[in-house]
Design an enzyme around this catalytic site. Sequence first.
Site, PDB file in Angstrom:
ATOM      1  N   VAL A   1       0.818  -1.208   0.000  1.00  0.00           N
ATOM      2  CA  VAL A   1       0.000   0.000   0.000  1.00  0.00           C
ATOM      3  C   VAL A   1       0.860   1.271   0.000  1.00  0.00           C
ATOM      4  O   VAL A   1       0.357   2.350  -0.275  1.00  0.00           O
ATOM      5  CB  VAL A   1      -0.972   0.040   1.212  1.00  0.00           C
ATOM      6  CG1 VAL A   1      -2.033  -1.020   1.060  1.00  0.00           C
ATOM      7  CG2 VAL A   1      -0.222  -0.146   2.516  1.00  0.00           C
ATOM      8  N   GLY A   2       2.145   1.136   0.306  1.00  0.00           N
ATOM      9  CA  GLY A   2       3.025   2.309   0.352  1.00  0.00           C
ATOM     10  C   GLY A   2       3.193   2.940  -1.017  1.00  0.00           C
ATOM     11  O   GLY A   2       3.135   2.244  -2.027  1.00  0.00           O
ATOM     12  N   CYS A   3       3.393   4.282  -1.032  1.00  0.00           N
ATOM     13  CA  CYS A   3       3.536   4.982  -2.315  1.00  0.00           C
ATOM     14  C   CYS A   3       4.953   4.888  -2.869  1.00  0.00           C
ATOM     15  O   CYS A   3       5.163   4.927  -4.069  1.00  0.00           O
ATOM     16  CB  CYS A   3       3.181   6.456  -2.152  1.00  0.00           C
ATOM     17  SG  CYS A   3       1.437   6.760  -2.364  1.00  0.00           S
ATOM     18  N   VAL A   4       5.929   4.834  -1.995  1.00  0.00           N
ATOM     19  CA  VAL A   4       7.318   4.834  -2.470  1.00  0.00           C
ATOM     20  C   VAL A   4       8.063   3.645  -1.856  1.00  0.00           C
ATOM     21  O   VAL A   4       7.988   3.442  -0.655  1.00  0.00           O
ATOM     22  CB  VAL A   4       8.045   6.139  -2.092  1.00  0.00           C
ATOM     23  CG1 VAL A   4       9.491   6.091  -2.570  1.00  0.00           C
ATOM     24  CG2 VAL A   4       7.340   7.326  -2.700  1.00  0.00           C
TER      25      VAL A   4
END
Lengths: 171, 104
Positions: free
Chosen positions: B101-104
């Site tokens: 779910v993390g963006c980076v």
Amino acid sequence: MTTTQAAPAIVPNFGDEATKGRKLAIICSKGNLDMAYPGLILANAALGEGVETHLFFTFWGFDIITKSRMGELKFTMLGNTATHMPQGLGGLPGMTAMATHQMRKQIHNVGVPDVPEFLAQIVDSGGHLWACKLSADMMELDEGDLYDDVEGIISAADFIDKTDGAQIIFI
Amino acid sequence: MTVTTIGEAHVHIDAEGFLTNYDEWNADIARGLAAAIGIELTDAHWKVLKFLREDYAEQGETATLRRVSTRAGIPVKELFALFPGKPAKKMAYIAGLPKPVGCV
């Protein structure tokens, strides 16, 4: 027949075919620390989804790929009401340095790399970096002044040509 | 929750086909999942999967590409080569974990 009721295997559709033709162009025109990240984060996300991604650095956005400045981008409270602080405060001496320091810490805390390292990750993920020719001329900079993985200094027309059929994001 | 068969094993999956129960995963299932998306697992793949499994057990969420590259020391370039197209999702799928779910 088995006694367990098992559904047929579901294989996720990773959409490899669909994304193969997809292209994204991101135009980075701002050089503030807080305005550098949206473009880099979107580029990184798009690359992770298999989308061909091109970034065009123009005007103030040139700072993001200029070796002497890319690690020193700043954040100012001035003119930014979203900090919800009195605007007069932002003009006090040292305030931009303090705000920049604070933002860098917050960015670091969520595991997001600093700008040079982020560019390296984007390039390693297959992203393309382009520098705007007019900006280079204005600021009297050449390839030697820019981040090594910038593929070229090109005109706006060349960038439009390279990103034929792409979705465009302007930041 | 749907139950499906991977090889000989019955496993729970979500609507997209990702395993939903951490403990139902094993090496045979991983090979089956990988084959389903056209990937043959090598030692290099196993190194990534092993890290993802261990990291998930500690963190409770699936590692992003950046986390795999910085924590496991596997370059991003290599991750793209091992799991082409959408590496983060593909490696999570084979490791029997939710999508990151993390963006980076």
